[in-house]
Write a protein that holds these residues in place. Structure first.
Motif, PDB file in Angstrom:
ATOM      1  N   VAL A  21      31.579  37.621  31.784  1.00 45.22           N
ATOM      2  CA  VAL A  21      32.542  37.956  32.824  1.00 45.22           C
ATOM      3  C   VAL A  21      33.658  36.924  32.770  1.00 45.22           C
ATOM      4  CG1 VAL A  21      32.900  38.182  35.314  1.00 45.22           C
ATOM      5  CG2 VAL A  21      30.751  38.928  34.297  1.00 45.22           C
ATOM      6  N   SER A  22      34.895  37.401  32.712  1.00 43.37           N
ATOM      7  CA  SER A  22      36.009  36.461  32.672  1.00 43.37           C
ATOM      8  C   SER A  22      36.149  35.784  34.030  1.00 43.37           C
ATOM      9  CB  SER A  22      37.304  37.190  32.310  1.00 43.37           C
ATOM     10  OG  SER A  22      37.742  37.968  33.403  1.00 43.37           O
ATOM     11  N   THR A  23      36.811  34.647  34.044  1.00 39.93           N
ATOM     12  CA  THR A  23      37.039  33.925  35.298  1.00 39.93           C
ATOM     13  C   THR A  23      37.885  34.745  36.248  1.00 39.93           C
ATOM     14  OG1 THR A  23      36.975  31.860  34.075  1.00 39.93           O
ATOM     15  CG2 THR A  23      37.933  31.781  36.263  1.00 39.93           C
ATOM     16  N   ALA A  24      38.837  35.498  35.709  1.00 39.52           N
ATOM     17  CA  ALA A  24      39.745  36.269  36.553  1.00 39.52           C
ATOM     18  C   ALA A  24      39.048  37.429  37.242  1.00 39.52           C
ATOM     19  CB  ALA A  24      40.917  36.789  35.723  1.00 39.52           C
ATOM     20  N   GLU A  25      38.035  38.007  36.629  1.00 40.88           N
ATOM     21  CA  GLU A  25      37.420  39.205  37.206  1.00 40.88           C
ATOM     22  C   GLU A  25      36.808  38.973  38.589  1.00 40.88           C
ATOM     23  OE1 GLU A  25      34.565  42.947  36.013  1.00 40.88           O
ATOM     24  OE2 GLU A  25      34.901  41.351  34.565  1.00 40.88           O
ATOM     25  N   PRO A  26      35.971  37.936  38.788  1.00 38.63           N
ATOM     26  CA  PRO A  26      35.455  37.722  40.154  1.00 38.63           C
ATOM     27  C   PRO A  26      36.560  37.411  41.165  1.00 38.63           C
ATOM     28  CG  PRO A  26      34.136  36.509  38.570  1.00 38.63           C
ATOM     29  CD  PRO A  26      35.335  37.047  37.837  1.00 38.63           C
ATOM     30  N   VAL A  27      37.596  36.697  40.729  1.00 39.23           N
ATOM     31  CA  VAL A  27      38.712  36.381  41.626  1.00 39.23           C
ATOM     32  C   VAL A  27      39.441  37.668  42.004  1.00 39.23           C
ATOM     33  CG1 VAL A  27      40.927  35.182  41.829  1.00 39.23           C
ATOM     34  CG2 VAL A  27      38.968  34.032  40.777  1.00 39.23           C
ATOM     35  N   ASP A  28      39.726  38.504  41.014  1.00 37.19           N
ATOM     36  CA  ASP A  28      40.380  39.789  41.296  1.00 37.19           C
ATOM     37  C   ASP A  28      39.509  40.640  42.215  1.00 37.19           C
ATOM     38  OD1 ASP A  28      42.619  39.213  39.816  1.00 37.19           O
ATOM     39  OD2 ASP A  28      42.097  40.493  38.116  1.00 37.19           O
ATOM     40  N   CYS A  29      38.224  40.660  41.948  1.00 44.53           N
ATOM     41  CA  CYS A  29      37.310  41.448  42.775  1.00 44.53           C
ATOM     42  C   CYS A  29      37.348  40.951  44.221  1.00 44.53           C
ATOM     43  CB  CYS A  29      35.896  41.363  42.214  1.00 44.53           C
ATOM     44  SG  CYS A  29      34.710  42.424  43.061  1.00 44.53           S
ATOM     45  N   LEU A  30      37.297  39.652  44.405  1.00 42.36           N
ATOM     46  CA  LEU A  30      37.343  39.083  45.756  1.00 42.36           C
ATOM     47  C   LEU A  30      38.652  39.445  46.452  1.00 42.36           C
ATOM     48  CD1 LEU A  30      36.163  37.298  47.979  1.00 42.36           C
ATOM     49  CD2 LEU A  30      37.180  35.341  46.820  1.00 42.36           C
ATOM     50  N   LEU A  31      39.769  39.311  45.752  1.00 38.54           N
ATOM     51  CA  LEU A  31      41.063  39.634  46.358  1.00 38.54           C
ATOM     52  C   LEU A  31      41.189  41.120  46.663  1.00 38.54           C
ATOM     53  CD1 LEU A  31      43.348  37.234  44.318  1.00 38.54           C
ATOM     54  CD2 LEU A  31      42.777  37.071  46.750  1.00 38.54           C
ATOM     55  N   VAL A  32      40.636  41.957  45.805  1.00 38.00           N
ATOM     56  CA  VAL A  32      40.650  43.401  46.059  1.00 38.00           C
ATOM     57  C   VAL A  32      39.867  43.705  47.333  1.00 38.00           C
ATOM     58  CG1 VAL A  32      39.706  45.595  45.228  1.00 38.00           C
ATOM     59  CG2 VAL A  32      41.087  44.184  43.713  1.00 38.00           C
ATOM     60  N   VAL A  73      50.584  48.150  44.590  1.00 37.37           N
ATOM     61  CA  VAL A  73      49.530  48.854  45.314  1.00 37.37           C
ATOM     62  C   VAL A  73      48.738  49.780  44.397  1.00 37.37           C
ATOM     63  CG1 VAL A  73      50.905  50.799  46.189  1.00 37.37           C
ATOM     64  CG2 VAL A  73      48.975  49.962  47.518  1.00 37.37           C
ATOM     65  N   CYS A  74      49.391  50.423  43.443  1.00 34.17           N
ATOM     66  CA  CYS A  74      48.670  51.339  42.536  1.00 34.17           C
ATOM     67  C   CYS A  74      47.653  50.585  41.694  1.00 34.17           C
ATOM     68  CB  CYS A  74      49.647  52.096  41.637  1.00 34.17           C
ATOM     69  SG  CYS A  74      50.644  53.292  42.544  1.00 34.17           S
ATOM     70  N   ALA A  75      48.029  49.424  41.183  1.00 34.89           N
ATOM     71  CA  ALA A  75      47.099  48.615  40.382  1.00 34.89           C
ATOM     72  C   ALA A  75      45.924  48.138  41.227  1.00 34.89           C
ATOM     73  CB  ALA A  75      47.832  47.421  39.778  1.00 34.89           C
ATOM     74  N   VAL A  76      46.188  47.791  42.475  1.00 32.55           N
ATOM     75  CA  VAL A  76      45.116  47.312  43.357  1.00 32.55           C
ATOM     76  C   VAL A  76      44.181  48.461  43.729  1.00 32.55           C
ATOM     77  CG1 VAL A  76      44.582  46.196  45.557  1.00 32.55           C
ATOM     78  CG2 VAL A  76      46.506  45.387  44.193  1.00 32.55           C
ATOM     79  N   VAL A  77      44.747  49.637  43.982  1.00 41.30           N
ATOM     80  CA  VAL A  77      43.906  50.811  44.281  1.00 41.30           C
ATOM     81  C   VAL A  77      42.999  51.113  43.085  1.00 41.30           C
ATOM     82  CG1 VAL A  77      43.924  53.302  44.666  1.00 41.30           C
ATOM     83  CG2 VAL A  77      45.409  51.829  46.026  1.00 41.30           C
ATOM     84  N   GLU A  78      43.552  51.080  41.879  1.00 39.22           N
ATOM     85  CA  GLU A  78      42.747  51.335  40.683  1.00 39.22           C
ATOM     86  C   GLU A  78      41.635  50.307  40.546  1.00 39.22           C
ATOM     87  OE1 GLU A  78      45.243  51.569  37.224  1.00 39.22           O
ATOM     88  OE2 GLU A  78      46.407  53.222  38.072  1.00 39.22           O
ATOM     89  N   ALA A  79      41.960  49.027  40.756  1.00 42.16           N
ATOM     90  CA  ALA A  79      40.951  47.968  40.664  1.00 42.16           C
ATOM     91  C   ALA A  79      39.891  48.143  41.742  1.00 42.16           C
ATOM     92  CB  ALA A  79      41.612  46.595  40.771  1.00 42.16           C
ATOM     93  N   ARG A  80      40.326  48.448  42.968  1.00 40.36           N
ATOM     94  CA  ARG A  80      39.369  48.654  44.058  1.00 40.36           C
ATOM     95  C   ARG A  80      38.424  49.800  43.742  1.00 40.36           C
ATOM     96  NH1 ARG A  80      41.322  51.221  49.220  1.00 40.36           N
ATOM     97  NH2 ARG A  80      41.549  52.901  47.725  1.00 40.36           N
ATOM     98  N   ASP A  81      38.965  50.900  43.262  1.00 41.84           N
ATOM     99  CA  ASP A  81      38.125  52.050  42.942  1.00 41.84           C
ATOM    100  C   ASP A  81      37.141  51.720  41.824  1.00 41.84           C
ATOM    101  OD1 ASP A  81      39.409  53.415  44.945  1.00 41.84           O
ATOM    102  OD2 ASP A  81      40.671  54.597  43.601  1.00 41.84           O
TER     103      ASP A  81
END
Length: 108
Positions: A21-32, A79-87
């Protein structure tokens, strides 16, 4: 709650940590997930403006002022990128509510 939702999204169901798991992925997940919760607060009328949430995150929770809070992050990321990541992160979490992230871009 929020922490259980985050752990379910980041840690595989079998509990194995062998995957890379990259370092960015958990951070992105938390922010999402924070952005999703912020959107739910706006939908429910708990917060009146996205900027109120960002100020709270900076002043009370120690978010770096130059990074802002979840609303600023959504506006910077798109917002579109965040919606995609959230989904993607919430794909296996059907019982969790999905907030209207576009509310984080608007003012009261």
């Amino acid at each position: 709650g929020f922490s259980e939702m985050f752990v379910e999204a980041v840690v595989p169901a079998d509990g194995q940590t062998g995957q890379s798991v990259s370092t960015a992925e958990p951070v992105d997940c938390l922010l999402v997930f924070l952005a999703n919760e912020a959107a739910c607060l706006l939908e429910d009328g708990v917060a009146t403006a996205p900027s109120d949430i960002d100020v709270l995150m900076v002043d009370a929770y120690g978010f770096p002022p130059w990074e802002g809070g979840p609303a600023f992050w959504v506006s910077e990321r798109g917002v579109c990128a965040v919606v995609e990541a959230r989904d993607r992160f919430m794909e296996d979490l059907p019982r969790h509510r999905r907030g209207r992230l576009e509310l984080l871009l608007s003012s009261p």
